[in-house]
Each structure stands twice: as structure tokens, then as C-alpha cells.
Write a protein that holds these residues in place. Sequence first.
Motif, mmCIF file in Angstrom:
data_model
loop_
_atom_site.group_PDB
_atom_site.id
_atom_site.type_symbol
_atom_site.label_atom_id
_atom_site.label_comp_id
_atom_site.label_asym_id
_atom_site.label_seq_id
_atom_site.Cartn_x
_atom_site.Cartn_y
_atom_site.Cartn_z
ATOM 1 N N GLY A 134 0.803 -1.217 0.038
ATOM 2 C CA GLY A 134 0.205 0.067 -0.081
ATOM 3 C C GLY A 134 0.604 1.233 0.003
ATOM 4 N N TYR A 135 1.865 1.435 -0.584
ATOM 5 C CA TYR A 135 2.471 2.618 -0.662
ATOM 6 C C TYR A 135 3.137 2.762 -2.402
ATOM 7 C CZ TYR A 135 6.888 -0.048 -1.255
ATOM 8 O OH TYR A 135 7.937 -0.851 -1.699
ATOM 9 N N GLY A 136 3.378 3.954 -2.747
ATOM 10 C CA GLY A 136 3.777 4.243 -4.247
ATOM 11 C C GLY A 136 4.258 5.791 -4.255
ATOM 12 N N THR A 137 4.468 6.041 -5.549
ATOM 13 C CA THR A 137 4.788 7.477 -5.810
ATOM 14 C C THR A 137 3.830 8.090 -6.614
ATOM 15 O OG1 THR A 137 7.162 6.725 -5.634
ATOM 16 C CG2 THR A 137 6.702 8.710 -6.788
ATOM 17 N N ILE A 138 3.714 9.707 -6.245
ATOM 18 C CA ILE A 138 2.647 10.276 -6.943
ATOM 19 C C ILE A 138 3.771 11.397 -7.663
ATOM 20 C CG2 ILE A 138 1.086 12.154 -6.974
ATOM 21 C CD1 ILE A 138 0.500 9.575 -4.464
ATOM 22 N N SER A 139 3.496 11.528 -9.158
ATOM 23 C CA SER A 139 4.154 12.618 -9.754
ATOM 24 C C SER A 139 3.185 13.660 -10.281
ATOM 25 C CB SER A 139 4.853 11.904 -10.878
ATOM 26 O OG SER A 139 5.894 10.938 -10.323
ATOM 27 N N ALA A 140 3.364 14.932 -10.265
ATOM 28 C CA ALA A 140 2.450 15.880 -10.808
ATOM 29 C C ALA A 140 3.480 16.707 -11.813
ATOM 30 C CB ALA A 140 2.143 16.814 -9.724
ATOM 31 N N GLU A 141 2.946 16.746 -12.913
ATOM 32 C CA GLU A 141 3.684 17.477 -14.046
ATOM 33 C C GLU A 141 3.383 18.836 -14.042
ATOM 34 O OE1 GLU A 141 3.243 15.134 -17.849
ATOM 35 O OE2 GLU A 141 3.799 13.716 -16.783
ATOM 36 N N ALA A 142 4.061 19.953 -14.134
ATOM 37 C CA ALA A 142 3.500 21.205 -14.131
ATOM 38 C C ALA A 142 3.821 21.754 -15.513
ATOM 39 C CB ALA A 142 4.670 21.857 -13.332
ATOM 40 N N ALA A 143 2.901 22.665 -15.817
ATOM 41 C CA ALA A 143 3.219 23.478 -17.124
ATOM 42 C C ALA A 143 4.471 24.229 -17.195
ATOM 43 C CB ALA A 143 1.841 24.542 -17.201
ATOM 44 N N GLY A 144 4.946 24.322 -18.285
ATOM 45 C CA GLY A 144 6.357 24.801 -18.514
ATOM 46 C C GLY A 144 7.531 23.852 -18.127
ATOM 47 N N GLY A 145 7.078 22.691 -17.741
ATOM 48 C CA GLY A 145 8.120 21.663 -17.650
ATOM 49 C C GLY A 145 8.361 21.582 -16.061
ATOM 50 N N GLY A 146 8.939 20.317 -15.747
ATOM 51 C CA GLY A 146 9.079 20.139 -14.337
ATOM 52 C C GLY A 146 8.038 19.219 -13.806
ATOM 53 N N GLU A 147 8.622 18.753 -12.709
ATOM 54 C CA GLU A 147 7.364 18.068 -12.014
ATOM 55 C C GLU A 147 7.730 18.049 -10.442
ATOM 56 O OE1 GLU A 147 7.283 13.871 -12.941
ATOM 57 O OE2 GLU A 147 9.081 13.417 -12.211
ATOM 58 N N ILE A 148 6.728 17.653 -9.655
ATOM 59 C CA ILE A 148 6.955 17.439 -8.266
ATOM 60 C C ILE A 148 6.441 15.923 -7.987
ATOM 61 C CG2 ILE A 148 4.689 18.325 -7.521
ATOM 62 C CD1 ILE A 148 6.168 19.611 -5.214
ATOM 63 N N ARG A 149 7.393 15.414 -6.967
ATOM 64 C CA ARG A 149 7.251 13.703 -6.779
ATOM 65 C C ARG A 149 7.154 13.703 -5.290
ATOM 66 N NH1 ARG A 149 8.981 9.966 -10.404
ATOM 67 N NH2 ARG A 149 9.812 8.606 -8.705
#
Length: 176
Positions: A116-131
Amino acid sequence: MTKFEWLGDETDETIVWDGRPRIQTIIPAVVAAVVIFAGSVAVAVVQDQLLFVSVGVLGLAAPIGAYLRVTNTRYVVTDDALYRKSGVFSRTVRRVSLDRIQNSTLSQSVTGSMFGYGTISAEAAGGGEIRFENVNDPHEARTVIDSRLDRDDIPGTVEQWSAVLEAVRALRSAVE
């Protein structure tokens, strides 16, 4: 929810979710440290050299560093942005505004699915992401993130749009 001093006092954002990496992510470092320590003690006894024990003691730095890294990493979702705070001796805070998020993904390894664990990635406009890496219950975290995204549905009902279509058709017929 708790207010974090690293978010700053001037912000009026409301924290809707916060988490950190699972503490279990330090297990490989602990196992490696035990193996290194046991091996260095065994070599020290066989070779009658106490210097090898110091190598084993240095091997204990890996799980200590892993623990500090996990306990000093924080993920926060507010009503306005996503934050990732990390750093043991220094601090890095990454902020991505929710209105810049274009896509979010959830990834789980086989063990992540089992436990029950994992990684969430959120892609941002203009490039880049936060994980948000190795979080417990990543489905809940992603649901919270996705529910905060300002994704307007088409306003109105099907009946209202059908009426608009009929009005446009009537105008077109009148013009022709």
C-alpha cells in the motif's frame, strides 16, 4: 492539520493533506549496515585487527542518513499548491501551484501494491514535476491532489445545450 513553519506565516493556504516517505524505505540501508558491521567484526576477529571494526561502525552511517532523509522530507497539499520539503543539513522547499499542474500519475512497484505505498508525480506547465515518493496510501493522496485541480466541466446540462443547439439552428435557418 498542522501548520509547518517552512510554509511561512504570511500564507493563508489551508493544508488539506500532508505526508512523508514510509519509514520502511530505510530497511535496505539497515540490512546493508548489519552485513557490513558483521563482516567487519568477523574480519577483525579472524585477522586480529581491531581497525576493521571501525569500518563496520562507519557502515552504520548509511541507515542513520536514510532515517534522517526520510524524517526530514515532507509532502504537503494545500488548497493552492503542492509542496515538497527535503534536506537534512539544509532545506529545499519546492512549490508547484495547483493551476500549473497538467497531469498526475501514480506508480507502484509490486511490493508497493502489496503493502500500500507508491509515488505520485505531478507534471507542471512549463516543464518540471513534483514527486511524492513512497507515500502510504498513494491513491488517497492522488485523489486529494486531483480533487484540488481546477478542472471545469462543461457548464450546463445536456438539455440546456440541446436548447442552445436548437436556437442556433433556428438562427441559421432565419439567415439562409
